[in-house]
Design an enzyme around this catalytic site. Structure first.
Site, mmCIF file in Angstrom:
data_model
loop_
_atom_site.group_PDB
_atom_site.id
_atom_site.type_symbol
_atom_site.label_atom_id
_atom_site.label_comp_id
_atom_site.label_asym_id
_atom_site.label_seq_id
_atom_site.Cartn_x
_atom_site.Cartn_y
_atom_site.Cartn_z
ATOM 1 N N ARG A 80 0.815 -1.212 0.000
ATOM 2 C CA ARG A 80 0.000 0.000 0.000
ATOM 3 C C ARG A 80 0.848 1.260 0.000
ATOM 4 O O ARG A 80 0.351 2.341 -0.336
ATOM 5 C CB ARG A 80 -0.910 0.013 1.235
ATOM 6 C CG ARG A 80 -1.976 -1.056 1.247
ATOM 7 C CD ARG A 80 -2.792 -0.968 2.509
ATOM 8 N NE ARG A 80 -1.966 -1.081 3.712
ATOM 9 C CZ ARG A 80 -2.384 -0.823 4.943
ATOM 10 N NH1 ARG A 80 -3.613 -0.386 5.150
ATOM 11 N NH2 ARG A 80 -1.573 -0.977 5.977
ATOM 12 N N LYS A 91 -1.114 -22.849 16.696
ATOM 13 C CA LYS A 91 0.262 -22.697 17.210
ATOM 14 C C LYS A 91 0.503 -21.305 17.770
ATOM 15 O O LYS A 91 1.310 -21.124 18.693
ATOM 16 C CB LYS A 91 1.285 -23.057 16.136
ATOM 17 C CG LYS A 91 1.278 -22.173 14.890
ATOM 18 C CD LYS A 91 2.226 -21.002 14.985
ATOM 19 C CE LYS A 91 2.130 -20.108 13.766
ATOM 20 N NZ LYS A 91 3.055 -18.967 13.826
ATOM 21 N N GLY A 149 4.149 -23.066 7.473
ATOM 22 C CA GLY A 149 5.281 -23.842 7.969
ATOM 23 C C GLY A 149 6.128 -23.041 8.932
ATOM 24 O O GLY A 149 5.816 -21.890 9.248
#
Length: 375
Positions: free
Chosen positions: A46, A212, A148
Site C-alpha cells: 500500500r 500454534k 510452515g
C-alpha cells in the site's frame, strides 16, 4: 504386500507470473523466494515509498531493511497493475485484514485462478478458516494455503527453510497430482534454500497455523513467569494434541499436524522471541500490562485474536482445548496468570493417548478443596 515406489520425475509446470499481495515481512520474503526461483513476481504494497525503494534500492525499508532483495523483484502500490495477467496469487496480509483485501482484489481475479493464502488464523464470529473466508469473497477460484516454520528474515536471507503448500484435491488432481495447484505452487517456490512440500489436507494445515499462535503465547507466559524447559516441552506436546483434536473434528488429518505446518511451526514459534506470539507471552508472564507490551507500540500479534476465535470454534464443535482456554481466560477474561496455569496443571488426571478413556480426580485439586473448606 509391497508398497509401490513413489512416482519420481513427473513433469509439472511452475506458475510464471505471480502476484504477492502484502508487502510486510513475510510477503516480502515470499516474493523474494519466488523471484529467486526465476518467476516473474510483482509485490503489492500500500505504501508507494516502499514500492519505490524495492524497485530502486532492492530493499524493503519498512520491513527487512537489512535484507538485500533480488534485483528482478518488482513492486507496486497499484493493485490492478500487480494483478494484471498473473498465473497465480499469494495473499500475505494479517488475518484480520484478509477479508477486506480479498474483496478489494475480486474485480481483478478471473475464474479458476489459483490463490494461496499465507495468513494464519480463524475469523472471529464466523469460525471460518482463512481459505474459507477468501472463498466467500473470491468464488470460483482455487484456494489453498502455504504454511510452515518460517521466520521471514531467515527465509529472505536464504537460510534453508521448508514449508507446506496445501490444496484440497479435486478428482482431476488425484488423477494428475503433478498438475494440481499445490504441486505447481511448490515447484514455483523451490530454490536451493527453500523446500516446499505438497499436501491435500488444507484443513489440517490451516488449523496448525492458527492454533500454534495461541500455544506460543502460553509458552511465552510460562517462560516469562520464570519456568523453564520442562514446562515448555509439556505445553508444546499437549498443545499439539489440541491441534490434532480440532483438525480431526473439522475433517482434517491428525497426521498433518505432525508435519511442518503443525509440529514444525509450533516448535519454531514456541522457541524464540523472534515470534511476536512468544514475545507477547513472555512480557505478560513478566507482569507487563498488555497495553505496555512492545514498549507500548501497536504490534499485530495474531495469537491475541486467535485465542478467542480458536476457543470459540473448539467450543462450537465440542473439542476440549485446555491450554487455549487458559490463554483465552488470561487475555480476554483477565484471569490471574499464575492461578490460571495452576488450574491447568491440576485438572483431573487423563489418559494419553485419548483412546484410553480415563479421568481421575487430581489429588492436588482435592487437597486444595479440603484446605479451602477448613479455612
Amino acid at each position: 504386500m509391497t508398497t509401490p515406489p513413489p512416482r519420481i520425475g513427473l513433469q509439472s509446470r511452475p506458475y510464471h507470473r505471480i502476484a504477492v499481495i502484502g508487502g510486510g515481512a513475510w510477503g516480502t520474503a515470499l516474493a523474494a523466494i519466488a523471484a529467486s526461483a526465476k518467476r516473474d513476481v510483482c509485490l503489492y504494497t500500500r505504501q508507494p515509498e516502499v514500492a519505490k525503494a524495492i524497485n530502486e534500492d532492492h530493499r524493503n525499508p519498512a520491513y527487512l531493511p537489512d535484507v538485500p532483495l533480488p534485483a528482478e523483484l518488482r513492486a507496486t502500490s497499484d493493485l490492478a497493475q500487480a494483478l494484471r495477467d498473473v498465473d497465480a496469487v499469494m495473499l500475505v496480509v494479517p488475518s484480520r485484514a484478509l477479508r477486506s483485501v480479498a474483496a478489494q482484489i475480486a474485480p481483478f481475479i478471473p475464474m479458476g485462478l489459483p490463490i494461496a493464502v499465507c495468513s494464519k488464523g480463524i475469523e472471529p464470529d464466523t469460525g471460518l478458516l482463512m481459505s474459507q473466508l477468501v472463498a466467500q469473497e473470491l468464488p470460483g477460484t482455487r484456494i489453498g494455503a502455504i504454511s510452515g516454520p518460517t521466520f521471514a528474515r531467515e527465509t529472505a536471507l536464504g537460510h534453508p527453510t521448508a514449508a507446506t503448500v496445501a490444496y484440497t484435491f479435486s478428482h482431476q488432481d488425484r488423477l494428475a497430482p503433478h498438475e494440481s495447484p499445490a504441486a505447481r505452487f511448490a515447484l514455483s517456490l523451490s530454490t536451493a534454500s527453500f523446500r516446499a512440500y505438497i499436501s491435500d489436507d488444507l484443513v489440517g494445515v490451516e488449523i496448525g497455523g492458527a492454533v500454534k499462535n495461541v500455544i506460543a503465547i502460553a509458552c511465552g507466559m510460562m517462560t516469562g513467569a520464570g519456568f523453564a524447559e520442562n514446562t515448555r516441552a509439556a505445553l508444546i506436546t499437549r498443545g499439539m494434541d489440541e491441534m490434532k483434536s480440532l483438525a480431526s473434528a473439522l475433517g482434517g488429518q491428525r497426521e498433518t499436524v505432525t508435519g511442518l505446518s503443525g509440529a514444525g511451526d509450533l516448535m519454531l514459534t514456541c522457541s524464540s522471541t523472534t515470534s511476536r506470539n512468544m514475545s507477547l507471552g513472555v512480557q505478560l508472564g513478566q507482569g507487563i500490562a498488555r497495553a505496555d507490551c512492545f514498549g507500548g507500540r501497536s504490534v499485530v500479534v495474531e495469537g491475541d485474536a486467535n485465542a478467542t476465535s480458536v476457543v470459540d470454534l473448539a467450543r462450537r464443535v465440542g473439542v476440549s482445548m485446555p491450554i487455549c482456554e487458559t490463554v483465552h481466560s488470561i487475555l480476554t477474561d483477565k484471569a490471574d496468570l499464575r492461578e490460571a496455569f495452576q488450574a491447568l496443571w491440576t485438572r483431573p488426571i487423563e489418559g494419553e493417548p485419548r483412546a484410553l478413556d480415563i479421568s481421575l480426580a487430581n489429588p492436588v485439586q482435592i487437597s486444595a478443596a479440603i484446605n479451602t473448606d477448613i479455612s
